[in-house]
Scaffold this motif. Structure first.
Motif, PDB file in Angstrom:
ATOM      1  N   MET A  53      39.831  45.262  46.277  1.00 17.81           N
ATOM      2  CA  MET A  53      40.674  44.920  45.205  1.00 17.81           C
ATOM      3  C   MET A  53      41.851  44.067  45.942  1.00 17.81           C
ATOM      4  O   MET A  53      42.291  43.206  45.121  1.00 17.81           O
ATOM      5  CB  MET A  53      41.500  46.491  45.070  1.00 17.81           C
ATOM      6  N   ASN A  54      42.117  44.266  47.251  1.00 20.20           N
ATOM      7  CA  ASN A  54      42.984  43.339  47.829  1.00 20.20           C
ATOM      8  C   ASN A  54      42.581  41.798  47.939  1.00 20.20           C
ATOM      9  O   ASN A  54      43.391  40.866  47.570  1.00 20.20           O
ATOM     10  CB  ASN A  54      43.175  43.920  49.254  1.00 20.20           C
ATOM     11  N   ALA A  55      41.424  41.794  48.111  1.00 19.00           N
ATOM     12  CA  ALA A  55      40.796  40.452  47.900  1.00 19.00           C
ATOM     13  C   ALA A  55      41.099  39.880  46.729  1.00 19.00           C
ATOM     14  O   ALA A  55      41.320  38.489  46.466  1.00 19.00           O
ATOM     15  CB  ALA A  55      39.211  40.400  48.402  1.00 19.00           C
ATOM     16  N   TYR A  56      40.711  40.457  45.336  1.00 18.72           N
ATOM     17  CA  TYR A  56      40.883  40.259  44.274  1.00 18.72           C
ATOM     18  C   TYR A  56      42.530  39.589  43.970  1.00 18.72           C
ATOM     19  O   TYR A  56      42.581  38.760  43.231  1.00 18.72           O
ATOM     20  CB  TYR A  56      40.394  41.138  42.988  1.00 18.72           C
ATOM     21  N   PHE A  57      43.107  40.655  44.543  1.00 18.54           N
ATOM     22  CA  PHE A  57      44.748  40.435  43.989  1.00 18.54           C
ATOM     23  C   PHE A  57      45.093  39.102  44.860  1.00 18.54           C
ATOM     24  O   PHE A  57      45.898  38.404  44.449  1.00 18.54           O
ATOM     25  CB  PHE A  57      45.419  41.526  44.775  1.00 18.54           C
ATOM     26  N   THR A  58      44.744  38.874  46.289  1.00 13.27           N
ATOM     27  CA  THR A  58      45.055  37.838  46.857  1.00 13.27           C
ATOM     28  C   THR A  58      44.597  36.666  46.343  1.00 13.27           C
ATOM     29  O   THR A  58      45.351  35.588  46.225  1.00 13.27           O
ATOM     30  CB  THR A  58      44.561  37.782  48.355  1.00 13.27           C
ATOM     31  N   GLU A  59      43.224  36.555  45.785  1.00 16.82           N
ATOM     32  CA  GLU A  59      42.717  35.479  45.182  1.00 16.82           C
ATOM     33  C   GLU A  59      43.566  35.110  44.066  1.00 16.82           C
ATOM     34  O   GLU A  59      43.668  34.077  43.683  1.00 16.82           O
ATOM     35  CB  GLU A  59      41.221  35.612  44.902  1.00 16.82           C
ATOM     36  N   ARG A  60      43.844  36.186  43.175  1.00 15.08           N
ATOM     37  CA  ARG A  60      44.563  35.878  41.930  1.00 15.08           C
ATOM     38  C   ARG A  60      46.093  35.446  42.221  1.00 15.08           C
ATOM     39  O   ARG A  60      46.327  34.390  41.261  1.00 15.08           O
ATOM     40  CB  ARG A  60      44.819  37.251  41.082  1.00 15.08           C
ATOM     41  N   LEU A  61      46.708  35.963  42.948  1.00 15.48           N
ATOM     42  CA  LEU A  61      48.003  35.417  43.664  1.00 15.48           C
ATOM     43  C   LEU A  61      47.848  33.673  43.809  1.00 15.48           C
ATOM     44  O   LEU A  61      48.856  33.068  43.594  1.00 15.48           O
ATOM     45  CB  LEU A  61      48.477  36.053  44.909  1.00 15.48           C
TER      46      LEU A  61
END
Length: 166
Positions: A53-61
């Motif tokens: 989830m952290n990776a998805y959030f970081t990518e989306r950011l």
């Protein structure tokens, strides 16, 4: 407060109202299926014990305009709390799905579903599928579908003062 009972007598006396109720209940089950699928997808892909989830959030950011509400939300809230959010979302989707299938505390679970969907939008994951989920969540909060078909009817009779089963 008296609620509609979907028995044979009601179905024959009120065919249009019955059709509306049945269509609404089908929608509730489809809504529940979406949340159960969301839980299953996250569970089998390890969202509860990895930094996915952290990776998805970081990518989306990285895809969002700096300083936008969604970017601030992700940077200041979602990324630092990614693992607890993964747990809340994943287990929340399971709870919502099961309760909507059972007709248990439907209105409260619809409010929880609306909360999750609004947070998806706040995190920059807004798309055209979210508004129907928002509208249907509100409709489930307004209409007594747990009374029409579900455990809410019986539990409301046993606990008439409880807001959970109305």
């Amino acid at each position: 407060m008296t609620y509609t009972c979907l028995d044979r007598d009601f179905l024959t006396k009120h065919p249009l109202k019955s059709a509306g109720i049945i269509l609404f209940l089908i929608g509730r089950y489809l809504f529940a299926a979406f949340f159960i699928y969301g839980f299953w997808h996250k569970f089998v892909n390890g969202w509860l014990w990895t930094d996915l989830m952290n990776a998805y959030f970081t990518e989306r950011l990285g895809e969002l305009a700096a300083g936008s509400f969604q970017a601030i939300y992700l940077d200041q809230f979602a990324i630092p709390l990614a693992l607890p959010i993964a747990w809340i979302v994943t287990i929340g989707e399971l709870i919502i799905g099961i309760c909507l299938v059972l007709g248990l505390a439907v209105r409260a679970n619809a409010a929880f579903a609306l909360f999750l969907v609004l947070n998806f939008a706040a995190g920059g994951y807004y798309n055209l599928t979210l508004p129907p989920f928002m509208v249907y969540s509100v409709l489930m909060m307004i209409l007594p579908s747990g009374q029409w078909l579900g455990m809410d009817r019986k539990l409301h009779r046993e606990h008439p003062d409880s807001v959970w089963f109305r």
